[in-house]
Write a protein that holds these residues in place. Structure first.
Motif, PDB file in Angstrom:
ATOM      1  N   TYR A  39      11.733  32.780  97.258  1.00  0.00           N
ATOM      2  CA  TYR A  39      12.932  32.283  97.933  1.00  0.00           C
ATOM      3  C   TYR A  39      13.392  30.992  97.278  1.00  0.00           C
ATOM      4  CZ  TYR A  39      11.749  35.662 101.530  1.00  0.00           C
ATOM      5  OH  TYR A  39      11.464  36.828 102.197  1.00  0.00           O
ATOM      6  N   VAL A  40      14.698  30.788  97.254  1.00  0.00           N
ATOM      7  CA  VAL A  40      15.248  29.548  96.715  1.00  0.00           C
ATOM      8  C   VAL A  40      15.362  28.526  97.838  1.00  0.00           C
ATOM      9  CG1 VAL A  40      16.502  30.665  94.831  1.00  0.00           C
ATOM     10  CG2 VAL A  40      17.618  30.368  97.038  1.00  0.00           C
ATOM     11  N   ASN A  41      15.312  27.262  97.476  1.00  0.00           N
ATOM     12  CA  ASN A  41      15.332  26.204  98.483  1.00  0.00           C
ATOM     13  C   ASN A  41      16.601  26.173  99.315  1.00  0.00           C
ATOM     14  OD1 ASN A  41      12.870  25.568  97.428  1.00  0.00           O
ATOM     15  ND2 ASN A  41      13.369  23.462  96.898  1.00  0.00           N
ATOM     16  N   SER A  42      17.640  26.877  98.902  1.00  0.00           N
ATOM     17  CA  SER A  42      18.875  26.911  99.682  1.00  0.00           C
ATOM     18  C   SER A  42      18.788  27.879 100.863  1.00  0.00           C
ATOM     19  CB  SER A  42      20.058  27.279  98.785  1.00  0.00           C
ATOM     20  OG  SER A  42      19.865  28.564  98.230  1.00  0.00           O
ATOM     21  N   THR A  43      17.708  28.668 100.931  1.00  0.00           N
ATOM     22  CA  THR A  43      17.520  29.586 102.051  1.00  0.00           C
ATOM     23  C   THR A  43      17.194  28.772 103.304  1.00  0.00           C
ATOM     24  OG1 THR A  43      16.637  31.266 100.556  1.00  0.00           O
ATOM     25  CG2 THR A  43      16.209  31.584 102.902  1.00  0.00           C
ATOM     26  N   VAL A  44      17.903  29.036 104.374  1.00  0.00           N
ATOM     27  CA  VAL A  44      17.627  28.375 105.653  1.00  0.00           C
ATOM     28  C   VAL A  44      16.627  29.243 106.402  1.00  0.00           C
ATOM     29  CG1 VAL A  44      18.593  27.539 107.827  1.00  0.00           C
ATOM     30  CG2 VAL A  44      19.925  27.350 105.712  1.00  0.00           C
ATOM     31  N   VAL A  45      15.494  28.657 106.789  1.00  0.00           N
ATOM     32  CA  VAL A  45      14.452  29.391 107.505  1.00  0.00           C
ATOM     33  C   VAL A  45      14.102  28.634 108.774  1.00  0.00           C
ATOM     34  CG1 VAL A  45      12.108  30.327 107.400  1.00  0.00           C
ATOM     35  CG2 VAL A  45      13.484  30.234 105.318  1.00  0.00           C
ATOM     36  N   ASP A  46      14.380  29.258 109.920  1.00  0.00           N
ATOM     37  CA  ASP A  46      14.042  28.665 111.210  1.00  0.00           C
ATOM     38  C   ASP A  46      12.775  29.276 111.789  1.00  0.00           C
ATOM     39  OD1 ASP A  46      16.459  27.098 111.319  1.00  0.00           O
ATOM     40  OD2 ASP A  46      17.523  28.935 111.857  1.00  0.00           O
ATOM     41  N   PHE A 103      12.630  23.483 102.370  1.00  0.00           N
ATOM     42  CA  PHE A 103      13.555  24.459 102.932  1.00  0.00           C
ATOM     43  C   PHE A 103      14.174  23.875 104.199  1.00  0.00           C
ATOM     44  CE2 PHE A 103      11.429  27.057  99.996  1.00  0.00           C
ATOM     45  CZ  PHE A 103      12.059  28.276  99.890  1.00  0.00           C
ATOM     46  N   ARG A 104      15.462  24.091 104.359  1.00  0.00           N
ATOM     47  CA  ARG A 104      16.156  23.579 105.543  1.00  0.00           C
ATOM     48  C   ARG A 104      15.917  24.490 106.733  1.00  0.00           C
ATOM     49  NH1 ARG A 104      21.653  23.849 105.096  1.00  0.00           N
ATOM     50  NH2 ARG A 104      21.416  25.504 103.597  1.00  0.00           N
ATOM     51  N   ASN A 105      15.984  23.908 107.936  1.00  0.00           N
ATOM     52  CA  ASN A 105      16.002  24.699 109.161  1.00  0.00           C
ATOM     53  C   ASN A 105      16.911  23.999 110.151  1.00  0.00           C
ATOM     54  OD1 ASN A 105      14.396  23.100 111.230  1.00  0.00           O
ATOM     55  ND2 ASN A 105      12.866  23.256 109.597  1.00  0.00           N
ATOM     56  N   THR A 106      17.300  24.715 111.180  1.00  0.00           N
ATOM     57  CA  THR A 106      18.230  24.161 112.169  1.00  0.00           C
ATOM     58  C   THR A 106      17.530  23.860 113.487  1.00  0.00           C
ATOM     59  OG1 THR A 106      18.859  26.352 112.979  1.00  0.00           O
ATOM     60  CG2 THR A 106      20.150  25.453 111.151  1.00  0.00           C
ATOM     61  N   ASN A 107      16.203  23.871 113.494  1.00  0.00           N
ATOM     62  CA  ASN A 107      15.451  23.659 114.726  1.00  0.00           C
ATOM     63  C   ASN A 107      15.453  22.189 115.135  1.00  0.00           C
ATOM     64  OD1 ASN A 107      14.783  26.402 114.862  1.00  0.00           O
ATOM     65  ND2 ASN A 107      13.034  26.094 113.507  1.00  0.00           N
ATOM     66  N   LEU A 108      15.477  21.951 116.429  1.00  0.00           N
ATOM     67  CA  LEU A 108      15.520  20.606 116.987  1.00  0.00           C
ATOM     68  C   LEU A 108      14.363  19.741 116.497  1.00  0.00           C
ATOM     69  CD1 LEU A 108      16.805  18.626 119.031  1.00  0.00           C
ATOM     70  CD2 LEU A 108      15.353  19.657 120.785  1.00  0.00           C
ATOM     71  N   HIS A 109      13.164  20.327 116.392  1.00  0.00           N
ATOM     72  CA  HIS A 109      11.985  19.557 115.998  1.00  0.00           C
ATOM     73  C   HIS A 109      11.763  19.556 114.491  1.00  0.00           C
ATOM     74  CE1 HIS A 109      11.016  19.099 120.172  1.00  0.00           C
ATOM     75  NE2 HIS A 109      11.124  20.410 120.344  1.00  0.00           N
ATOM     76  N   ASP A 110      12.710  20.086 113.737  1.00  0.00           N
ATOM     77  CA  ASP A 110      12.660  20.110 112.276  1.00  0.00           C
ATOM     78  C   ASP A 110      11.373  20.735 111.753  1.00  0.00           C
ATOM     79  OD1 ASP A 110      13.856  19.686 109.797  1.00  0.00           O
ATOM     80  OD2 ASP A 110      12.828  17.770 109.526  1.00  0.00           O
ATOM     81  N   ILE A 162      14.110  33.054 118.308  1.00  0.00           N
ATOM     82  CA  ILE A 162      14.817  34.133 117.610  1.00  0.00           C
ATOM     83  C   ILE A 162      16.334  33.986 117.735  1.00  0.00           C
ATOM     84  CG2 ILE A 162      15.157  36.637 117.479  1.00  0.00           C
ATOM     85  CD1 ILE A 162      12.349  35.722 116.641  1.00  0.00           C
ATOM     86  N   LYS A 163      16.816  33.791 118.942  1.00  0.00           N
ATOM     87  CA  LYS A 163      18.257  33.764 119.199  1.00  0.00           C
ATOM     88  C   LYS A 163      18.957  32.657 118.405  1.00  0.00           C
ATOM     89  CE  LYS A 163      21.632  33.994 122.857  1.00  0.00           C
ATOM     90  NZ  LYS A 163      21.856  34.052 124.298  1.00  0.00           N
ATOM     91  N   GLY A 164      19.914  33.080 117.579  1.00  0.00           N
ATOM     92  CA  GLY A 164      20.675  32.142 116.760  1.00  0.00           C
ATOM     93  C   GLY A 164      19.899  31.563 115.589  1.00  0.00           C
ATOM     94  N   LYS A 165      18.743  32.126 115.282  1.00  0.00           N
ATOM     95  CA  LYS A 165      17.879  31.574 114.231  1.00  0.00           C
ATOM     96  C   LYS A 165      17.942  32.400 112.948  1.00  0.00           C
ATOM     97  CE  LYS A 165      16.253  28.480 117.053  1.00  0.00           C
ATOM     98  NZ  LYS A 165      16.658  27.090 116.948  1.00  0.00           N
ATOM     99  N   ASN A 166      17.585  31.749 111.854  1.00  0.00           N
ATOM    100  CA  ASN A 166      17.471  32.376 110.538  1.00  0.00           C
ATOM    101  C   ASN A 166      16.019  32.792 110.371  1.00  0.00           C
ATOM    102  OD1 ASN A 166      20.226  31.709 109.377  1.00  0.00           O
ATOM    103  ND2 ASN A 166      19.499  29.698 110.028  1.00  0.00           N
TER     104      ASN A 166
END
Length: 196
Positions: A43-50, A74-81, A106-110
């Motif tokens: 995976y490339v670092n631009s992949t968002v994984v939650d 890798f970026r994620n959108t989770n509150l606790h990072d 799961i809901k709304g997650k990558n």
């Protein structure tokens, strides 16, 4: 190392001529960590994984994979990072479900799907499950895979059928071993085998 045992085995949907034993790859910390490093490199670092959804007893690998993604930025959108690592369960009708307390992972997650073996059927069921609960599958990873794509998505694997020369899977009605009267040696799935 991949342990492939020749014989006549039955899965829930096919017959195979090799049982791929991944017990040590899934349960020994050092081997699970090496599997995770190998899969993370796909995976490339631009992949968002939650979230990583673990199937077939791959939770140890999933935890190390989450660490690899976090170490590699890798970026994620989770509150606790941090990355969630969850496993669905099977209900009485053999359907994959997430309980109310794990649905927020799961809901709304990558989501990355992580499997021990990939022949297609379990991946399709897992994809449907994640989509039903509102997640978006961003990648499919497997320790061993006989397919390169499922649902238009590439399957990233450490090992494939080329690593087990002669590996074959058959529909129950097309199994040459059954046609020749050879008994099934064991029932197998991602968790292991039960001799008959």
């Amino acid at each position: 190392a991949l342990h492939a045992i020749p014989g006549h085995f039955a899965t829930s949907h096919s017959h195979i001529n090799f049982y791929i034993d991944m017990t040590s790859l899934k349960t020994r910390a050092n081997e699970a960590q090496e599997v995770a490093k190998s899969l993370a490199g796909d995976y490339v670092n631009s992949t968002v994984v939650d979230t990583i959804v673990c199937m077939d007893g791959t939770e140890v690998v999933g935890a190390y994979l989450a660490q690899e993604f976090e170490k590699r930025g890798f970026r994620n959108t989770n509150l606790h990072d941090t990355i969630y690592v969850v496993t669905p369960e099977y209900n009485a009708n053999n359907q994959l479900i997430f309980r109310d307390n794990t649905i927020p992972a799961i809901k709304g997650k990558n989501v990355i799907l992580l499997l021990a073996t990939t022949t297609g059927l379990t991946v399709r069921r897992s994809l449907e499950c994640v989509q039903y609960y509102g997640g978006t599958v961003r990648g499919i990873s497997s320790i061993f895979s006989t397919v390169k794509k499922v649902g238009g998505m590439e399957v990233h694997s450490v090992f494939n059928a080329d690593d087990v020369p002669g590996y074959q899977a058959f529909g129950r009605d097309e199994c040459p071993y059954c046609k020749k009267g050879f008994a099934i040696e064991a029932m197998v799935n991602g968790f292991g085998y039960s001799q008959l």
